[in-house]
Design a protein around this motif. Structure first.
Motif, PDB file in Angstrom:
ATOM      1  N   GLY A   1      40.374 111.660 133.731  1.00  0.00           N
ATOM      2  CA  GLY A   1      40.500 110.702 134.829  1.00  0.00           C
ATOM      3  C   GLY A   1      41.393 111.165 135.967  1.00  0.00           C
ATOM      4  O   GLY A   1      41.650 110.411 136.896  1.00  0.00           O
ATOM      5  N   THR A   2      41.841 112.402 135.925  1.00  0.00           N
ATOM      6  CA  THR A   2      42.739 112.927 136.951  1.00  0.00           C
ATOM      7  C   THR A   2      42.043 113.055 138.303  1.00  0.00           C
ATOM      8  O   THR A   2      40.931 113.553 138.393  1.00  0.00           O
ATOM      9  CB  THR A   2      43.259 114.317 136.532  1.00  0.00           C
ATOM     10  N   ASN A   3      42.693 112.566 139.338  1.00  0.00           N
ATOM     11  CA  ASN A   3      42.186 112.692 140.703  1.00  0.00           C
ATOM     12  C   ASN A   3      43.367 112.470 141.658  1.00  0.00           C
ATOM     13  O   ASN A   3      43.546 111.379 142.199  1.00  0.00           O
ATOM     14  CB  ASN A   3      41.073 111.682 140.967  1.00  0.00           C
ATOM     15  N   THR A   4      44.165 113.487 141.839  1.00  0.00           N
ATOM     16  CA  THR A   4      45.381 113.378 142.650  1.00  0.00           C
ATOM     17  C   THR A   4      45.072 112.952 144.073  1.00  0.00           C
ATOM     18  O   THR A   4      45.687 112.023 144.597  1.00  0.00           O
ATOM     19  CB  THR A   4      46.145 114.717 142.666  1.00  0.00           C
ATOM     20  N   ILE A   5      44.124 113.600 144.718  1.00  0.00           N
ATOM     21  CA  ILE A   5      43.809 113.275 146.119  1.00  0.00           C
ATOM     22  C   ILE A   5      43.307 111.837 146.236  1.00  0.00           C
ATOM     23  O   ILE A   5      43.616 111.137 147.199  1.00  0.00           O
ATOM     24  CB  ILE A   5      42.810 114.274 146.732  1.00  0.00           C
ATOM     25  N   GLY A   6      42.554 111.380 145.251  1.00  0.00           N
ATOM     26  CA  GLY A   6      42.068 109.998 145.261  1.00  0.00           C
ATOM     27  C   GLY A   6      43.205 108.998 145.180  1.00  0.00           C
ATOM     28  O   GLY A   6      43.214 107.990 145.885  1.00  0.00           O
ATOM     29  N   SER A   7      44.178 109.275 144.331  1.00  0.00           N
ATOM     30  CA  SER A   7      45.326 108.380 144.187  1.00  0.00           C
ATOM     31  C   SER A   7      46.211 108.378 145.424  1.00  0.00           C
ATOM     32  O   SER A   7      46.618 107.328 145.915  1.00  0.00           O
ATOM     33  CB  SER A   7      46.166 108.800 142.977  1.00  0.00           C
ATOM     34  N   VAL A   8      46.502 109.559 145.932  1.00  0.00           N
ATOM     35  CA  VAL A   8      47.378 109.692 147.099  1.00  0.00           C
ATOM     36  C   VAL A   8      46.734 109.079 148.341  1.00  0.00           C
ATOM     37  O   VAL A   8      47.406 108.452 149.159  1.00  0.00           O
ATOM     38  CB  VAL A   8      47.720 111.176 147.345  1.00  0.00           C
TER      39      VAL A   8
ATOM     40  N   GLY B   1      39.590 115.879 141.164  1.00  0.00           N
ATOM     41  CA  GLY B   1      38.720 115.477 140.073  1.00  0.00           C
ATOM     42  C   GLY B   1      39.049 116.259 138.819  1.00  0.00           C
ATOM     43  O   GLY B   1      39.886 117.138 138.812  1.00  0.00           O
ATOM     44  N   GLU B   2      38.348 115.946 137.783  1.00  0.00           N
ATOM     45  CA  GLU B   2      38.631 116.569 136.491  1.00  0.00           C
ATOM     46  C   GLU B   2      37.603 117.635 136.150  1.00  0.00           C
ATOM     47  O   GLU B   2      36.470 117.601 136.622  1.00  0.00           O
ATOM     48  CB  GLU B   2      38.667 115.505 135.396  1.00  0.00           C
ATOM     49  N   MET B   3      38.003 118.562 135.322  1.00  0.00           N
ATOM     50  CA  MET B   3      37.096 119.583 134.810  1.00  0.00           C
ATOM     51  C   MET B   3      36.456 119.063 133.519  1.00  0.00           C
ATOM     52  O   MET B   3      36.872 118.042 132.979  1.00  0.00           O
ATOM     53  CB  MET B   3      37.869 120.879 134.521  1.00  0.00           C
TER      54      MET B   3
ATOM     55  N   VAL C   1      48.385 125.844 151.429  1.00  0.00           N
ATOM     56  CA  VAL C   1      47.823 125.999 150.088  1.00  0.00           C
ATOM     57  C   VAL C   1      48.006 124.683 149.345  1.00  0.00           C
ATOM     58  O   VAL C   1      49.118 124.205 149.175  1.00  0.00           O
ATOM     59  CB  VAL C   1      48.524 127.143 149.326  1.00  0.00           C
ATOM     60  N   LEU C   2      46.897 124.098 148.946  1.00  0.00           N
ATOM     61  CA  LEU C   2      46.940 122.826 148.221  1.00  0.00           C
ATOM     62  C   LEU C   2      46.696 123.075 146.739  1.00  0.00           C
ATOM     63  O   LEU C   2      45.804 122.498 146.128  1.00  0.00           O
ATOM     64  CB  LEU C   2      45.894 121.865 148.793  1.00  0.00           C
ATOM     65  N   ASP C   3      47.489 123.951 146.166  1.00  0.00           N
ATOM     66  CA  ASP C   3      47.368 124.274 144.755  1.00  0.00           C
ATOM     67  C   ASP C   3      47.780 123.054 143.924  1.00  0.00           C
ATOM     68  O   ASP C   3      48.749 122.376 144.227  1.00  0.00           O
ATOM     69  CB  ASP C   3      48.254 125.472 144.425  1.00  0.00           C
ATOM     70  N   SER C   4      47.045 122.788 142.893  1.00  0.00           N
ATOM     71  CA  SER C   4      47.282 121.646 142.007  1.00  0.00           C
ATOM     72  C   SER C   4      47.110 120.315 142.729  1.00  0.00           C
ATOM     73  O   SER C   4      47.690 119.307 142.353  1.00  0.00           O
ATOM     74  CB  SER C   4      48.686 121.718 141.381  1.00  0.00           C
TER      75      SER C   4
END
Length: 55
Positions: free
Chosen positions: A27-34, A15-17, A8-11
């Motif tokens: 500007g949130t993009n956790t997967i992009g940063s990681v 991208g942003e809503m 489960v990849l919750d949170s």
């Protein structure tokens, strides 16, 4: 007996809503940063379609 592993990849933001600015998440993009890390290597998740973009 077969086993199932559920990941489960919750949170794990992809991208942003539309209302992101209201919550301070513009500007949130956790997967992009990681994914920019040299340690990021997820071949099985790629096979499952993690990076397939649908527009």
């Amino acid at each position: 007996m077969k086993k199932v592993f559920l990941i489960v990849l919750d949170s794990f933001g992809i991208g942003e809503m539309e209302d992101a600015e209201i919550y301070g998440d513009k500007g949130t993009n956790t997967i992009g940063s990681v994914s920019k890390s040299s340690f990021f290597h997820v071949p099985n998740l790629q096979k499952l379609g993690l990076f397939i973009l649908r527009v």
